[in-house]
Design an enzyme around this catalytic site. Structure first.
Site, short mmCIF file in Angstrom:
data_model
loop_
_atom_site.label_atom_id
_atom_site.label_comp_id
_atom_site.label_asym_id
_atom_site.label_seq_id
_atom_site.Cartn_x
_atom_site.Cartn_y
_atom_site.Cartn_z
N HIS A 72 0.07 0.77 9.66
CA HIS A 72 -1.15 1.20 8.98
C HIS A 72 -2.08 1.89 9.95
O HIS A 72 -3.27 2.02 9.70
CB HIS A 72 -1.88 0.01 8.35
CG HIS A 72 -1.02 -0.73 7.40
ND1 HIS A 72 -0.26 -1.79 7.80
CD2 HIS A 72 -0.76 -0.53 6.09
CE1 HIS A 72 0.42 -2.23 6.75
NE2 HIS A 72 0.13 -1.48 5.72
N GLY B 181 0.81 -1.21 0.00
CA GLY B 181 0.00 0.00 0.00
C GLY B 181 0.84 1.25 0.00
O GLY B 181 2.03 1.23 0.35
N SER B 182 0.24 2.37 -0.39
CA SER B 182 0.92 3.66 -0.31
C SER B 182 0.73 4.25 1.08
O SER B 182 -0.02 3.73 1.90
CB SER B 182 0.35 4.61 -1.37
OG SER B 182 0.68 4.14 -2.66
N GLY B 183 1.44 5.34 1.34
CA GLY B 183 1.36 5.98 2.65
C GLY B 183 2.53 5.65 3.56
O GLY B 183 2.58 6.13 4.69
N HIS B 184 3.47 4.80 3.05
CA HIS B 184 4.64 4.41 3.85
C HIS B 184 5.93 5.02 3.29
O HIS B 184 7.02 4.61 3.67
CB HIS B 184 4.80 2.90 3.85
CG HIS B 184 3.59 2.15 4.27
ND1 HIS B 184 2.99 2.38 5.48
CD2 HIS B 184 2.85 1.20 3.65
CE1 HIS B 184 1.93 1.59 5.58
NE2 HIS B 184 1.82 0.87 4.48
N ASP C 50 -2.18 -8.43 0.87
CA ASP C 50 -1.04 -8.51 -0.04
C ASP C 50 -0.81 -9.95 -0.50
O ASP C 50 -0.52 -10.19 -1.68
CB ASP C 50 0.22 -7.97 0.65
CG ASP C 50 0.11 -6.48 0.93
OD1 ASP C 50 0.52 -5.69 0.07
OD2 ASP C 50 -0.40 -6.12 2.01
#
Lengths: 334, 201
Positions: A221, A58-61, A114
């Site tokens: 997350h 996922g994005s945001g990391h 994932d």
């Protein structure tokens, strides 16, 4: 409730707009296939006869995962929505674009979503006649006593780096896979959160963390931690984390380690270096030698305040791989 | 009374609208025991599924297949592979027909449960969306009324509250998840409600 303040345009457009920005800055080292807007490939890494290392999540990391794509590290990345696994198609697109005929290795954190999406991608690649394998990262020692159920968090950078270096040295897929598992088994991370993050689509705190408290062992997350307790000093937090890691790592005196003190997004470098000072003291007391260190935001959780500490237990095989040069958009060495 | 491809397209439009309305509530629920994004994934997935099929010319199975592809490619996440597999199974169950008796929607509920279970390997009792889908599918297979199918789903969702999670992200939170409903089972009840309303219509 008031919306959290973010410099964005439209909540659902954040990932694609970020990618446009990253590609605009790093067009010398990164490219995207025209049919695959969520697959980003290293320009100088992939080559004939080389195992293709494809990471993703996922994005945001950021800088995880996209920031670690480049010569010497990952060959490509499948980019998901914020905190959501990418679907199979970008993983397939990245793998086919980076494929050098020596096999594809998928590496990503151990999360149910994932695993399902990348497993579907492996099935799709098999139909294309491309051999793909998977190594999951499971470095978050607070997430479960059962290693196979642990999450992959900030230690990803060391684990991906070892595997990426092995692939860059043109090792065959059996070796790259073995080294990836070896690196994962020797990497230990634990963190604390001091505030929640908020998703760009909702702009509400993902969980409620009252003033004066912290989450111990939270994920990246915004998942709540395994325990909540009063906020303590940098030294006390470091001691709890190091006690847990050193006990599990069980390294003999004289062993060499790599250290990562990571910000979850909002915690400044000043605080990370305060944590690092204590980490160095504790490792010296334990008779362990610090071979190399990273301090900064390497695996973030949007705007969450907090930090994690990763220790990788090095050996003669891992040291040259950790030292191997890499040239990625957000991580360079050598 | 027949259920046509045009009815199926309308059903997906209603599912998309329902998820859009419930997005923030589902996210808040997920924030308690997960990562807070379940509502976003369901909203984006159902919207993509609905958008993908509107101009499609084909059978009920074609519509389900396209909806699966749209949902999966828009979201990934956990719900993407689970619902995509569920919709593919639903398409297979109803077959290449242009219309079917409304009562055959019970086959759809059973097939979605089968697909989700095949992909996610969850068993009832693990605090997942299966805790709503499984009792609904069992009721549907046993010939229950639409009202009873929905009631079974709701009971299943309610039963997740005292459960410990043993699968998925919440499984790492131990006893802290007790007392909270599984967000995936809550959105499952909403989907089952829309389908059973269609059956009863």
């Amino acid at each position: 409730m008031a919306l959290t303040q973010k410099l964005i345009n439209e909540g659902n457009a954040t990932v694609d707009e970020m990618l446009d920005g990253i590609l605009a800055v790093h067009s010398d080292t990164l490219w995207r296939p025209s049919h695959a807007p969520r697959a980003v490939i290293a320009k100088h890494g992939p080559r004939s006869g080389k195992v293709a290392l494809i990471i993703g999540g996922g994005s945001g990391h950021e800088p995880t995962f996209i920031g670690f794509v480049g010569k010497g590290l990952a060959d490509g990345v499948a980019v998901g929505n914020v905190f959501a696994s990418p679907p199979p198609q970008p993983a397939v697109d990245a793998a086919l674009a980076a494929n050098g005929g020596a096999g594809v290795l998928f590496m990503y954190g151990n999360y149910a979503g994932d695993v399902m999406n990348f497993d579907m991608a492996m099935d799709m690649l098999e139909m294309e006649g491309v051999e793909a394998r998977t190594v999951l990262t499971t470095d978050d020692i607070a997430s479960s006593p059962d290693i196979s159920k642990r999450r992959g968090v900030a230690g990803n950078v060391f684990i991906f780096k070892a595997a990426g270096a092995a692939a860059d040295l043109m090792m065959p897929i059996d070796e790259v896979e073995r080294i990836a598992r070896h690196a994962n088994a020797r990497t230990y991370t634990m963190g604390v959160a001091l505030s929640s993050c908020s998703l760009p689509q909702t702009r509400q705190p993902s969980f409620d963390l009252p003033a004066g408290e912290m989450e111990i062992g939270m994920g990246i997350h915004g998942e709540p931690g395994v325990r909540r307790g009063p906020l303590r000093t940098a030294n006390e937090v470091t001691d709890e984390i190091l006690d847990t890691i050193l006990k599990e790592m069980n390294a003999p005196k004289g062993a060499r380690v790599a250290v990562l003190v990571n910000s979850l997004g909002a915690t400044p470098l000043m605080e990370l270096y305060i944590l690092y000072k204590r980490v160095a003291e504790r490792l010296a007391e334990a008779g362990l030698e610090i071979h190399s260190s990273l301090v900064g935001p390497y695996c973030t959780s949007l705007d969450m305040a907090g930090a994690s500490i990763t220790i990788m237990h090095l050996d003669d095989e891992l040291i040259p791989l950790i030292d191997h040069p890499c040239d990625c958009a957000m991580f360079r060495q050598g | 009374m027949d259920f046509s491809t045009s009815d199926l397209k309308h059903l997906f439009v209603r599912l998309a609208a329902r998820m859009s309305t419930e997005r923030d509530a589902l996210c808040a629920l997920d924030g308690v025991i997960g990562d807070g994004d379940h509502g976003i994934a369901m909203e984006q997935g159902m919207k993509a599924a609905a958008d993908q099929i509107q101009s499609l010319d084909g059978s009920l199975q074609d519509v389900f297949n396209a909806a699966a592809k749209g949902f999966l490619n828009a979201v990934g996440a956990s719900s993407g592979p689970l619902y995509a597999t569920g919709f593919l199974r639903a398409g297979k169950a109803v077959g290449p027909r242009l219309a079917m008796p409304k009562d055959d929607l019970r086959l759809v509920i059973v097939a979605i449960r089968d697909g989700i279970q095949h992909r996610g390997k969850a068993e009832p009792g693990q605090k997942t969306m299966i805790d709503a889908w499984h009792p609904a599918a069992e009721a549907a297979a046993a010939g229950a009324t639409p009202t009873s199918i929905l009631a079974a789903a709701k009971d299943g969702m309610e039963a997740t509250k005292p459960m410990l999670a043993t699968l998925g992200r919440a499984s790492r939170l131990g006893e802290r998840v007790i007392g909270h409903a599984d967000p995936g089972s809550v959105s499952a009840v909403m989907i089952i409600e829309e389908i059973t309303l269609e059956m009863a219509h």
